[in-house]
Each structure stands twice: as C-alpha cells, then as structure tokens.
Design a protein around this motif. Structure first.
Motif, PDB file in Angstrom:
ATOM      1  N   ALA A  28      -0.946  10.526  -2.462  1.00  0.00           N
ATOM      2  CA  ALA A  28      -0.437   8.981  -2.046  1.00  0.00           C
ATOM      3  C   ALA A  28       0.584   8.947  -3.235  1.00  0.00           C
ATOM      4  CB  ALA A  28      -1.319   8.182  -2.302  1.00  0.00           C
ATOM      5  N   VAL A  29       0.128   9.057  -4.514  1.00  0.00           N
ATOM      6  CA  VAL A  29       1.154   9.148  -5.824  1.00  0.00           C
ATOM      7  C   VAL A  29       2.579   9.903  -5.638  1.00  0.00           C
ATOM      8  CG1 VAL A  29       1.150   9.492  -8.138  1.00  0.00           C
ATOM      9  CG2 VAL A  29      -0.658   8.503  -7.410  1.00  0.00           C
ATOM     10  N   LEU A  30       2.099  11.157  -5.030  1.00  0.00           N
ATOM     11  CA  LEU A  30       3.316  12.078  -4.896  1.00  0.00           C
ATOM     12  C   LEU A  30       4.350  11.429  -3.493  1.00  0.00           C
ATOM     13  CD1 LEU A  30       4.622  14.503  -5.594  1.00  0.00           C
ATOM     14  CD2 LEU A  30       3.358  15.930  -3.918  1.00  0.00           C
ATOM     15  N   ALA A  31       3.690  11.043  -2.579  1.00  0.00           N
ATOM     16  CA  ALA A  31       4.590  10.402  -1.624  1.00  0.00           C
ATOM     17  C   ALA A  31       5.208   9.279  -2.288  1.00  0.00           C
ATOM     18  CB  ALA A  31       3.611  10.370  -0.346  1.00  0.00           C
ATOM     19  N   GLY A  32       4.773   8.331  -2.802  1.00  0.00           N
ATOM     20  CA  GLY A  32       5.391   7.189  -3.511  1.00  0.00           C
ATOM     21  C   GLY A  32       6.178   7.694  -4.550  1.00  0.00           C
ATOM     22  N   THR A  33       6.152   8.542  -5.123  1.00  0.00           N
ATOM     23  CA  THR A  33       7.114   9.009  -6.156  1.00  0.00           C
ATOM     24  C   THR A  33       8.358   9.661  -5.608  1.00  0.00           C
ATOM     25  OG1 THR A  33       5.326   9.617  -7.560  1.00  0.00           O
ATOM     26  CG2 THR A  33       7.302  10.772  -7.977  1.00  0.00           C
ATOM     27  N   ILE A  34       8.120  10.395  -4.617  1.00  0.00           N
ATOM     28  CA  ILE A  34       9.344  11.084  -3.784  1.00  0.00           C
ATOM     29  C   ILE A  34      10.171  10.036  -3.260  1.00  0.00           C
ATOM     30  CG2 ILE A  34       9.946  12.515  -1.910  1.00  0.00           C
ATOM     31  CD1 ILE A  34       7.543  14.436  -2.637  1.00  0.00           C
ATOM     32  N   LEU A  35       9.413   8.863  -2.418  1.00  0.00           N
ATOM     33  CA  LEU A  35      10.196   7.704  -1.827  1.00  0.00           C
ATOM     34  C   LEU A  35      11.001   7.152  -2.957  1.00  0.00           C
ATOM     35  CD1 LEU A  35      11.127   6.123   0.471  1.00  0.00           C
ATOM     36  CD2 LEU A  35       9.094   4.796   0.052  1.00  0.00           C
ATOM     37  N   CYS A  36      10.369   6.740  -4.179  1.00  0.00           N
ATOM     38  CA  CYS A  36      11.089   6.300  -5.276  1.00  0.00           C
ATOM     39  C   CYS A  36      12.375   6.952  -5.521  1.00  0.00           C
ATOM     40  CB  CYS A  36      10.174   5.909  -6.208  1.00  0.00           C
ATOM     41  SG  CYS A  36      10.722   4.945  -7.833  1.00  0.00           S
ATOM     42  N   LEU A  37      12.105   8.164  -5.925  1.00  0.00           N
ATOM     43  CA  LEU A  37      13.191   8.918  -6.438  1.00  0.00           C
ATOM     44  C   LEU A  37      14.221   9.020  -5.317  1.00  0.00           C
ATOM     45  CD1 LEU A  37      11.222  11.937  -8.109  1.00  0.00           C
ATOM     46  CD2 LEU A  37      12.454  10.219  -9.274  1.00  0.00           C
ATOM     47  N   LEU A  38      13.977   9.323  -4.340  1.00  0.00           N
ATOM     48  CA  LEU A  38      15.019   9.580  -3.113  1.00  0.00           C
ATOM     49  C   LEU A  38      15.968   7.959  -3.100  1.00  0.00           C
ATOM     50  CD1 LEU A  38      13.434  11.046  -0.089  1.00  0.00           C
ATOM     51  CD2 LEU A  38      14.982  11.810  -1.701  1.00  0.00           C
ATOM     52  N   ILE A  70      17.293  -0.118  -7.552  1.00  0.00           N
ATOM     53  CA  ILE A  70      16.401   0.588  -8.362  1.00  0.00           C
ATOM     54  C   ILE A  70      15.160  -0.322  -8.174  1.00  0.00           C
ATOM     55  CG2 ILE A  70      15.480   1.284 -10.532  1.00  0.00           C
ATOM     56  CD1 ILE A  70      18.722   1.938 -11.115  1.00  0.00           C
ATOM     57  N   VAL A  71      15.247  -1.417  -8.448  1.00  0.00           N
ATOM     58  CA  VAL A  71      13.741  -2.450  -8.210  1.00  0.00           C
ATOM     59  C   VAL A  71      13.285  -2.099  -6.975  1.00  0.00           C
ATOM     60  CG1 VAL A  71      13.051  -4.613  -8.281  1.00  0.00           C
ATOM     61  CG2 VAL A  71      14.508  -3.972 -10.039  1.00  0.00           C
ATOM     62  N   VAL A  72      13.912  -2.421  -5.628  1.00  0.00           N
ATOM     63  CA  VAL A  72      13.394  -2.174  -4.639  1.00  0.00           C
ATOM     64  C   VAL A  72      12.890  -0.716  -4.462  1.00  0.00           C
ATOM     65  CG1 VAL A  72      14.231  -1.873  -2.003  1.00  0.00           C
ATOM     66  CG2 VAL A  72      15.103  -3.943  -3.472  1.00  0.00           C
ATOM     67  N   ALA A  73      13.575   0.192  -4.930  1.00  0.00           N
ATOM     68  CA  ALA A  73      12.888   1.597  -5.028  1.00  0.00           C
ATOM     69  C   ALA A  73      11.596   1.728  -5.499  1.00  0.00           C
ATOM     70  CB  ALA A  73      13.835   2.550  -5.550  1.00  0.00           C
ATOM     71  N   TYR A  74      11.250   0.855  -6.643  1.00  0.00           N
ATOM     72  CA  TYR A  74      10.140   0.898  -7.117  1.00  0.00           C
ATOM     73  C   TYR A  74       9.059   0.116  -6.129  1.00  0.00           C
ATOM     74  CZ  TYR A  74      11.716   2.560 -11.574  1.00  0.00           C
ATOM     75  OH  TYR A  74      12.184   3.527 -12.703  1.00  0.00           O
ATOM     76  N   LEU A  75       9.652  -1.080  -5.543  1.00  0.00           N
ATOM     77  CA  LEU A  75       8.572  -1.597  -4.822  1.00  0.00           C
ATOM     78  C   LEU A  75       8.112  -0.742  -3.591  1.00  0.00           C
ATOM     79  CD1 LEU A  75      10.557  -5.237  -4.890  1.00  0.00           C
ATOM     80  CD2 LEU A  75       8.067  -4.726  -5.614  1.00  0.00           C
ATOM     81  N   LEU A  76       9.213   0.127  -2.971  1.00  0.00           N
ATOM     82  CA  LEU A  76       8.900   0.682  -1.881  1.00  0.00           C
ATOM     83  C   LEU A  76       8.171   2.023  -2.301  1.00  0.00           C
ATOM     84  CD1 LEU A  76      12.352   1.012  -0.107  1.00  0.00           C
ATOM     85  CD2 LEU A  76      10.422  -0.089   0.720  1.00  0.00           C
ATOM     86  N   GLY A  77       8.384   2.606  -3.362  1.00  0.00           N
ATOM     87  CA  GLY A  77       7.256   3.591  -3.788  1.00  0.00           C
ATOM     88  C   GLY A  77       6.066   2.940  -4.055  1.00  0.00           C
ATOM     89  N   GLY A  78       5.717   1.980  -4.619  1.00  0.00           N
ATOM     90  CA  GLY A  78       4.512   1.324  -4.781  1.00  0.00           C
ATOM     91  C   GLY A  78       3.920   1.159  -3.691  1.00  0.00           C
ATOM     92  N   ALA A  79       4.445   0.425  -2.710  1.00  0.00           N
ATOM     93  CA  ALA A  79       4.089  -0.020  -1.365  1.00  0.00           C
ATOM     94  C   ALA A  79       3.571   1.352  -0.800  1.00  0.00           C
ATOM     95  CB  ALA A  79       5.039  -0.881  -0.626  1.00  0.00           C
ATOM     96  N   LEU A  80       4.323   2.270  -0.625  1.00  0.00           N
ATOM     97  CA  LEU A  80       3.792   3.488  -0.035  1.00  0.00           C
ATOM     98  C   LEU A  80       2.541   4.230  -0.460  1.00  0.00           C
ATOM     99  CD1 LEU A  80       4.419   5.583   2.325  1.00  0.00           C
ATOM    100  CD2 LEU A  80       5.711   6.957   0.706  1.00  0.00           C
ATOM    101  N   ALA A  81       2.577   4.338  -1.772  1.00  0.00           N
ATOM    102  CA  ALA A  81       1.271   5.019  -2.508  1.00  0.00           C
ATOM    103  C   ALA A  81      -0.002   3.825  -2.264  1.00  0.00           C
ATOM    104  CB  ALA A  81       1.637   4.877  -4.078  1.00  0.00           C
TER     105      ALA A  81
END
Length: 144
Positions: A28-38, A70-81
C-alpha cells in the motif's frame, strides 16, 4: 495495576502491547508513493523551471498552480495507501507521502550539490517532510 509495577511501567506496557507492528503495509505504501511521484514530479519540475531564482517577485503565477498540484498529489497518494489498509489508513498514507518526499528531496539535494549550490536547509526539509506526512494522513482519511 500489576503487582510490583510502577504506574509508568504499566502505562508503557499498555502502549507497547497495543502497538500493531504489522499496521504498515509495504504494498500500500509503495502504491501510494508511486501515485504521488507520478503526479508530483512533473509539477515539481515545472515549478522549478518557473520559479524566480533571484530575490525578485517577478515569478510566474503558474508556480502556485504547480504547488497546488503537488498538494493534490500528496492527498491522492495518501488516499490510495489509506484505502488499501482500512485498519490503519493514516499511518500508511503518511508513510507513502513521506517516502515520496524523501525520494524527491534526495534527488533534488544531489542535483543542487552537483551544480555547486548550497545544500538545502535541514530545518526546511524536516518541516516539509512533516507537512507531507500530514497531507498524506489527511488524504488517507478521505480515502478510507
């Protein structure tokens, strides 16, 4: 209270006994990290290109749009994880965005030092890492 134990020792035992070390899900952490980075990396690169390096105030207004992305990316990555682990969404969301932040800051620091610029402020890095973790936990709350 346990016999022979101080109140502090009993309280410590309760806290450490209730801590679930398996709450962190690496997938879950890896998936959220990848989405956040993308989402965040292109916006961060754009922000770096548009930002004014001088002390002037003539930078483009698109810098703030990139910051919002960038803030939205953090929100999306956190939501996915967080959605992937409903029993512990906040710790996984915070971990995902913090890992993404560490990756971006690590690469950015190496690039800055290689160019001959000064190393980024450690206080700023710690503050922004905590901010990334907080936004990720907030996103995990939305995603859970």
């Amino acid at each position: 209270m346990r016999s022979g134990g101080s109140p502090w020792r009993v309280a410590y035992a309760r806290v450490t006994d209730s801590f679930d070390r398996s709450a962190l899900d690496s997938n879950a952490v890896l998936a959220g990290t990848i989405l956040c980075l993308l989402v965040a990396v292109p916006a961060a690169v754009l922000q770096g290109l548009l930002a004014d390096d001088d002390a002037g105030t003539d930078q483009s207004a698109w810098v703030y749009v990139a910051l919002a992305v960038i803030v939205v990316a953090y929100l999306l990555g956190g939501a996915l994880a967080g959605r992937a682990v409903p029993t512990a969404p906040f710790v996984n969301g915070a971990a995902a965005t913090t890992l993404a932040f560490v990756v971006v800051q690590g690469v950015g620091a190496v690039v800055r030092v290689a160019r001959g610029d000064e190393f980024p402020s450690l206080v700023g890095i710690v503050f922004n890492a905590l901010l990334a973790a907080s936004i990720g936990a907030l996103g995990a709350g939305f995603g859970a």
